[in-house]
Enzyme design. Structure first.
Site, PDB file in Angstrom:
ATOM      1  N   SER A 234      60.486  63.192  60.983  1.00 19.66           N
ATOM      2  CA  SER A 234      59.048  63.083  60.960  1.00 19.66           C
ATOM      3  C   SER A 234      58.446  61.795  61.161  1.00 19.66           C
ATOM      4  CB  SER A 234      58.548  63.599  59.486  1.00 19.66           C
ATOM      5  OG  SER A 234      59.131  64.664  58.951  1.00 19.66           O
TER       6      SER A 234
HETATM    7  N1  SAM Z   1      63.057  64.522  56.164  1.00 18.55           N
HETATM    8  C1  SAM Z   1      63.653  64.683  57.285  1.00 18.55           C
HETATM    9  C2  SAM Z   1      64.043  63.301  57.997  1.00 18.55           C
HETATM   10  O1  SAM Z   1      63.701  62.245  57.321  1.00 18.55           O
HETATM   11  O2  SAM Z   1      64.680  63.142  59.049  1.00 18.55           O
HETATM   12  C3  SAM Z   1      63.240  65.450  58.408  1.00 18.55           C
HETATM   13  C4  SAM Z   1      62.782  66.842  58.255  1.00 18.55           C
HETATM   14  S1  SAM Z   1      62.495  68.063  59.256  1.00 18.55           S
HETATM   15  C5  SAM Z   1      61.009  67.773  59.698  1.00 18.55           C
HETATM   16  C6  SAM Z   1      62.839  69.355  58.511  1.00 18.55           C
HETATM   17  C7  SAM Z   1      64.497  69.905  57.867  1.00 18.55           C
HETATM   18  O3  SAM Z   1      64.314  70.811  57.092  1.00 18.55           O
HETATM   19  C8  SAM Z   1      65.036  70.122  59.182  1.00 18.55           C
HETATM   20  O4  SAM Z   1      66.292  69.442  59.332  1.00 18.55           O
HETATM   21  C9  SAM Z   1      65.245  71.501  58.652  1.00 18.55           C
HETATM   22  O5  SAM Z   1      66.816  72.240  59.084  1.00 18.55           O
HETATM   23  C10 SAM Z   1      65.346  71.544  57.258  1.00 18.55           C
HETATM   24  N2  SAM Z   1      65.137  73.091  56.571  1.00 18.55           N
HETATM   25  C11 SAM Z   1      64.338  74.091  57.058  1.00 18.55           C
HETATM   26  N3  SAM Z   1      64.364  74.894  56.140  1.00 18.55           N
HETATM   27  C12 SAM Z   1      65.183  74.567  55.027  1.00 18.55           C
HETATM   28  C13 SAM Z   1      65.619  75.032  53.736  1.00 18.55           C
HETATM   29  N4  SAM Z   1      65.071  76.303  53.206  1.00 18.55           N
HETATM   30  N5  SAM Z   1      66.267  74.394  53.141  1.00 18.55           N
HETATM   31  C14 SAM Z   1      66.746  73.052  53.556  1.00 18.55           C
HETATM   32  N6  SAM Z   1      66.541  72.293  54.506  1.00 18.55           N
HETATM   33  C15 SAM Z   1      65.594  73.155  55.409  1.00 18.55           C
END
Ligand code: SAM
Length: 248
Positions: free
Chosen positions: A98
């Site tokens: 993000s």
């Molecule tokens: N917080 C992260 C960082 O600091 O790099 C960035 C997160 S990215 C915007 C969103 C993440 O949520 C992705 O890696 C995606 O695979 C994960 N995601 C999506 N649905 C999810 C779920 N149901 N459970 C866990 N992770 C999930």
């Protein structure tokens, strides 16, 4: 003659070692300078969105965490040049790390204190988890894409955030065996606030989560569970996140 050659050989070796070390030192100094510039940009953006955030500035501890965590270690090697630009960066598997401003305000909204138990849904690169770990919280993070979960665990280990607990799974259901949590941070957009996460939040706890449709009309929502268990929500500002996936 043999002695002179020996001496020249060792002088060359020492020269190369010194060159390598000075190169590394310059590299780290440059990353630090870039992080400082980034903090300045985040502060300016916070000031210009003060009406949404209902505050003028961020907690100094949050800014210091941004100053300290090496974001370049959490982005793929071929994207390092963008590590300290105030924008999301691709991390593979269609996902992103993000935007630093978003990481900063989400961190601020959950009011992390040392010793708090915090759950993150969406580990991604591990950067957000590292920022929270830097603030002294007991960090738990779930990622649904297994190779990303492994990569994030590795990034956290390499950068010294070895106390962060990570696992692969669907974060919609939270981390029941470790609940309740003082705070929950969801870094992917959901169509609604997952009831299991509300359940796993302590009374007095805070959750920050983007809610809306996958590619439009998303808002960052602050959820507060009162001491009596009553839940209230506050809409913070419009955002753009990748979707929360899974079978729920
Ligand atoms: N917080 C992260 C960082 O600091 O790099 C960035 C997160 S990215 C915007 C969103 C993440 O949520 C992705 O890696 C995606 O695979 C994960 N995601 C999506 N649905 C999810 C779920 N149901 N459970 C866990 N992770 C999930």
């Amino acid at each position: 003659m043999k002695k002179t050659l020996h001496l020249i050989f060792w002088l060359i070796v020492i020269g190369i070692v010194l060159l390598l070390f000075s190169g590394l030192a310059v590299g780290e100094k440059d990353w630090q300078r870039q992080r400082e510039d980034l903090v300045g940009e985040v502060e300016a953006m916070v000031a210009s969105t003060r009406d949404y955030l209902q505050q003028e500035a961020l907690d100094k501890r949050v800014l210091d965490a941004l100053r300290k965590v090496p974001r370049h270690e959490f982005v793929p090697a071929n994207r390092r040049a963008y590590a300290y630009s105030n924008q999301p960066v691709t991390i593979g598997y269609g996902q992103t790390i993000s935007q630093p401003y978003i990481v900063a305000i989400m961190t601020e909204m959950i009011k992390p204190e040392p010793g708090h138990k915090v759950l993150e849904v969406g580990t991604g690169s591990g950067y957000q988890a590292a920022i929270l770990a830097e603030l002294g919280v007991d960090m738990y993070s779930i990622e649904i894409i297994e190779p990303l979960a492994e990569q994030a665990a590795n990034n956290l280990k390499q950068t010294g955030y070895t106390a962060v607990h990570t696992r692969s799974g669907d974060g919609y259901y939270g981390w029941e065996s470790e609940a309740p949590f003082d705070a929950i941070i969801v870094t992917a957009v959901a169509s609604h606030i997952p009831p299991p996460l509300i359940k796993q939040l302590k009374p007095g706890g805070r959750m920050i989560i983007p809610v809306g449709s996958a590619f439009m009309n998303q808002y960052l929502i602050l959820v507060i569970k009162g001491a009596d268990g009553k839940v209230t929500t506050r809409q913070i500002l419009p955002v753009s996140f990748v979707p929360l996936t899974g079978t729920h």
